[in-house]
Design a protein around this motif. Structure first.
Motif, PDB file in Angstrom:
ATOM      1  N   GLY A   1      -9.008 -44.421  14.666  1.00  0.00           N
ATOM      2  CA  GLY A   1      -9.198 -45.512  13.720  1.00  0.00           C
ATOM      3  C   GLY A   1     -10.269 -45.240  12.675  1.00  0.00           C
ATOM      4  N   GLY A   2     -10.656 -43.979  12.532  1.00  0.00           N
ATOM      5  CA  GLY A   2     -11.690 -43.618  11.568  1.00  0.00           C
ATOM      6  C   GLY A   2     -13.092 -43.591  12.143  1.00  0.00           C
ATOM      7  N   MET A   3     -13.220 -43.695  13.464  1.00  0.00           N
ATOM      8  CA  MET A   3     -14.544 -43.760  14.088  1.00  0.00           C
ATOM      9  C   MET A   3     -15.432 -42.581  13.712  1.00  0.00           C
ATOM     10  N   LEU A   4     -14.865 -41.379  13.723  1.00  0.00           N
ATOM     11  CA  LEU A   4     -15.663 -40.194  13.427  1.00  0.00           C
ATOM     12  C   LEU A   4     -16.018 -40.082  11.949  1.00  0.00           C
ATOM     13  N   THR A   5     -15.301 -40.808  11.111  1.00  0.00           N
ATOM     14  CA  THR A   5     -15.593 -40.781   9.676  1.00  0.00           C
ATOM     15  C   THR A   5     -16.964 -41.376   9.391  1.00  0.00           C
TER      16      THR A   5
ATOM     17  N   VAL B   1     -15.822 -49.841  12.528  1.00  0.00           N
ATOM     18  CA  VAL B   1     -14.914 -48.696  12.390  1.00  0.00           C
ATOM     19  C   VAL B   1     -13.915 -49.015  11.274  1.00  0.00           C
ATOM     20  N   PRO B   2     -13.523 -48.054  10.440  1.00  0.00           N
ATOM     21  CA  PRO B   2     -12.661 -48.359   9.305  1.00  0.00           C
ATOM     22  C   PRO B   2     -11.430 -49.213   9.611  1.00  0.00           C
ATOM     23  N   LEU B   3     -10.692 -48.934  10.687  1.00  0.00           N
ATOM     24  CA  LEU B   3      -9.505 -49.742  10.978  1.00  0.00           C
ATOM     25  C   LEU B   3      -9.828 -51.021  11.736  1.00  0.00           C
ATOM     26  N   GLN B   4     -11.048 -51.177  12.199  1.00  0.00           N
ATOM     27  CA  GLN B   4     -11.563 -52.422  12.777  1.00  0.00           C
ATOM     28  C   GLN B   4     -10.752 -52.948  13.976  1.00  0.00           C
ATOM     29  N   ARG B   5     -10.265 -52.052  14.801  1.00  0.00           N
ATOM     30  CA  ARG B   5      -9.533 -52.484  15.988  1.00  0.00           C
ATOM     31  C   ARG B   5      -9.499 -51.369  17.013  1.00  0.00           C
ATOM     32  N   VAL B   6      -9.209 -51.735  18.247  1.00  0.00           N
ATOM     33  CA  VAL B   6      -8.986 -50.769  19.310  1.00  0.00           C
ATOM     34  C   VAL B   6      -7.604 -50.145  19.126  1.00  0.00           C
ATOM     35  N   GLY B   7      -7.420 -48.932  19.641  1.00  0.00           N
ATOM     36  CA  GLY B   7      -6.141 -48.259  19.513  1.00  0.00           C
ATOM     37  C   GLY B   7      -5.182 -48.604  20.640  1.00  0.00           C
ATOM     38  N   GLU B   8      -3.906 -48.284  20.424  1.00  0.00           N
ATOM     39  CA  GLU B   8      -2.852 -48.499  21.406  1.00  0.00           C
ATOM     40  C   GLU B   8      -2.499 -47.171  22.079  1.00  0.00           C
ATOM     41  N   PRO B   9      -2.136 -47.192  23.366  1.00  0.00           N
ATOM     42  CA  PRO B   9      -1.711 -45.950  24.024  1.00  0.00           C
ATOM     43  C   PRO B   9      -0.585 -45.233  23.280  1.00  0.00           C
ATOM     44  N   ASP B  10       0.355 -45.989  22.713  1.00  0.00           N
ATOM     45  CA  ASP B  10       1.467 -45.373  21.995  1.00  0.00           C
ATOM     46  C   ASP B  10       1.002 -44.584  20.780  1.00  0.00           C
ATOM     47  N   GLU B  11      -0.124 -44.983  20.200  1.00  0.00           N
ATOM     48  CA  GLU B  11      -0.604 -44.279  19.016  1.00  0.00           C
ATOM     49  C   GLU B  11      -1.119 -42.888  19.373  1.00  0.00           C
ATOM     50  N   VAL B  12      -1.663 -42.745  20.558  1.00  0.00           N
ATOM     51  CA  VAL B  12      -2.050 -41.415  21.043  1.00  0.00           C
ATOM     52  C   VAL B  12      -0.808 -40.638  21.464  1.00  0.00           C
ATOM     53  N   ALA B  13       0.121 -41.317  22.127  1.00  0.00           N
ATOM     54  CA  ALA B  13       1.346 -40.656  22.595  1.00  0.00           C
ATOM     55  C   ALA B  13       2.123 -40.049  21.436  1.00  0.00           C
ATOM     56  N   ARG B  14       2.169 -40.738  20.305  1.00  0.00           N
ATOM     57  CA  ARG B  14       2.915 -40.206  19.160  1.00  0.00           C
ATOM     58  C   ARG B  14       2.287 -38.925  18.621  1.00  0.00           C
ATOM     59  N   THR B  15       0.966 -38.828  18.709  1.00  0.00           N
ATOM     60  CA  THR B  15       0.305 -37.594  18.285  1.00  0.00           C
ATOM     61  C   THR B  15       0.626 -36.462  19.256  1.00  0.00           C
ATOM     62  N   SER B  16       0.620 -36.758  20.557  1.00  0.00           N
ATOM     63  CA  SER B  16       0.982 -35.743  21.546  1.00  0.00           C
ATOM     64  C   SER B  16       2.431 -35.297  21.353  1.00  0.00           C
TER      65      SER B  16
ATOM     66  N   HIS C   1      -8.125 -36.174  20.237  1.00  0.00           N
ATOM     67  CA  HIS C   1      -9.416 -36.828  20.467  1.00  0.00           C
ATOM     68  C   HIS C   1      -9.302 -38.324  20.218  1.00  0.00           C
ATOM     69  N   PRO C   2      -8.862 -39.079  21.243  1.00  0.00           N
ATOM     70  CA  PRO C   2      -8.743 -40.526  21.064  1.00  0.00           C
ATOM     71  C   PRO C   2     -10.100 -41.203  20.918  1.00  0.00           C
ATOM     72  N   GLY C   3     -10.105 -42.287  20.158  1.00  0.00           N
ATOM     73  CA  GLY C   3     -11.255 -43.179  20.128  1.00  0.00           C
ATOM     74  C   GLY C   3     -11.076 -44.240  21.195  1.00  0.00           C
ATOM     75  N   GLY C   4     -11.474 -45.460  20.912  1.00  0.00           N
ATOM     76  CA  GLY C   4     -11.270 -46.532  21.867  1.00  0.00           C
ATOM     77  C   GLY C   4      -9.799 -46.890  21.968  1.00  0.00           C
ATOM     78  N   ILE C   5      -9.248 -46.826  23.175  1.00  0.00           N
ATOM     79  CA  ILE C   5      -7.839 -47.122  23.401  1.00  0.00           C
ATOM     80  C   ILE C   5      -7.743 -48.220  24.462  1.00  0.00           C
ATOM     81  N   ASP C   6      -6.843 -49.163  24.249  1.00  0.00           N
ATOM     82  CA  ASP C   6      -6.720 -50.319  25.133  1.00  0.00           C
ATOM     83  C   ASP C   6      -5.912 -49.952  26.384  1.00  0.00           C
ATOM     84  N   THR C   7      -6.599 -49.357  27.353  1.00  0.00           N
ATOM     85  CA  THR C   7      -6.008 -48.979  28.628  1.00  0.00           C
ATOM     86  C   THR C   7      -6.878 -49.523  29.753  1.00  0.00           C
ATOM     87  N   ALA C   8      -6.425 -49.339  30.982  1.00  0.00           N
ATOM     88  CA  ALA C   8      -7.216 -49.789  32.130  1.00  0.00           C
ATOM     89  C   ALA C   8      -8.552 -49.061  32.197  1.00  0.00           C
ATOM     90  N   MET C   9      -8.611 -47.823  31.711  1.00  0.00           N
ATOM     91  CA  MET C   9      -9.864 -47.083  31.705  1.00  0.00           C
ATOM     92  C   MET C   9     -10.762 -47.532  30.557  1.00  0.00           C
TER      93      MET C   9
END
Length: 259
Positions: A242-246, A207-222, A181-189
């Motif tokens: 980044g803690g959005m759901l927290t 949001v706790p981490l105060q930044r948008v996520g990277e595609p690689d951060e989702v890829a590592r979870t997959s 379940h990605p939060g905001g990720i810096d992609t074309a979409m």
């Protein structure tokens, strides 16, 4: 690295964004890949970049016959499929009042029906082999409400429910099914106007981490879910947000940034 050595993976929506990041990471970890997408030029370039261990297939995920074609190509090229990442998706920003039936159905067809078909068709192939891992890319909007995202959130909530059902029906047959379940990720979409990172990050100040996520951060979870390292995970829901759901900060209260 060889966390996916001797494994074959299908990655839908693999031509760019999170899908492309996942394809590159999986290839680096030893996987053979079928990259599927409707973006033919981007997909072909990525497959060429990754070399003989990867092939690209044009694929409309809402088309059941196309799914059989992708599976057949994977089996013919690599002998079988061990991992499926259902990543293909579209985003629609529109209020419920402004969303037409056709708009709603298009989002559902790609995001939810496409995932269902992959779980059904590739999942049955995996069941026949008594092993496999399916990673369904949902969203934080599949775990909460979101104004302006009625069609998208509906599709992502559906993926969440589908994942749990598939985990129950396939788990005892050797196939693990989990959702990311990605939060905001810096992609074309997620960043269609290609705004500068500093500007995008301003929207995540609460949001706790105060930044948008990277595609690689989702890829590592997959990657973790695709690998044998997650051998006891089935039906899990992992938020990469980044803690959005927290929760979001109450400005000025103790514990908030700057206080």
């Amino acid at each position: 690295m060889s966390r996916l050595r001797n494994k074959v993976a299908i990655i839908t929506g693999g031509a760019r964004g999170m899908g492309a990041a996942t394809a590159r990471l999986f290839a680096a970890e030893g996987a053979k890949l079928v990259i599927s997408d409707v973006l033919d030029d981007d997909g072909a370039r990525l497959a060429a970049e990754l070399g003989e261990r990867a092939l690209f297939v044009h694929h409309d995920v809402s088309d059941e016959n196309a799914w059989h074609g992708v599976l057949d190509r994977a089996v013919a090229a690599f002998g079988g499929v061990d991992v499926l990442v259902n990543n293909a998706g579209v985003l629609l920003f529109r209020t419920l009042a402004e969303t037409s039936k056709a708009d709603f159905e298009r989002v559902i067809d790609i995001n939810l029906v496409g995932t269902f078909l992959g779980v059904k068709i590739v999942g049955q192939h995996m069941v026949g082999r008594r092993h496999g891992s399916i990673v369904n890319i949902s969203s934080v909007d599949g775990m909460k409400g979101a104004n302006g995202l009625g069609a998208y959130a509906s599709s992502k909530w559906g993926i969440r429910g589908l994942t749990r059902v598939a985990a129950m029906e396939y788990g005892h047959k050797g196939v693990r099914v989990n959702s990311v379940h990605p939060g905001g990720i810096d992609t074309a979409m997620g960043n269609p106007y290609a705004e500068a990172r500093a500007e995008v990050n301003k929207r995540y100040a609460m949001v706790p981490l105060q930044r948008v996520g990277e595609p690689d951060e989702v890829a590592r979870t997959s990657l973790f879910l695709a690998s044998d390292e997650s051998s006891y995970l089935c039906g899990a829901e992992i938020a990469v947000d980044g803690g959005m759901l927290t929760g979001q900060y109450y400005v000025g209260f103790p514990g908030a940034p700057g206080v």
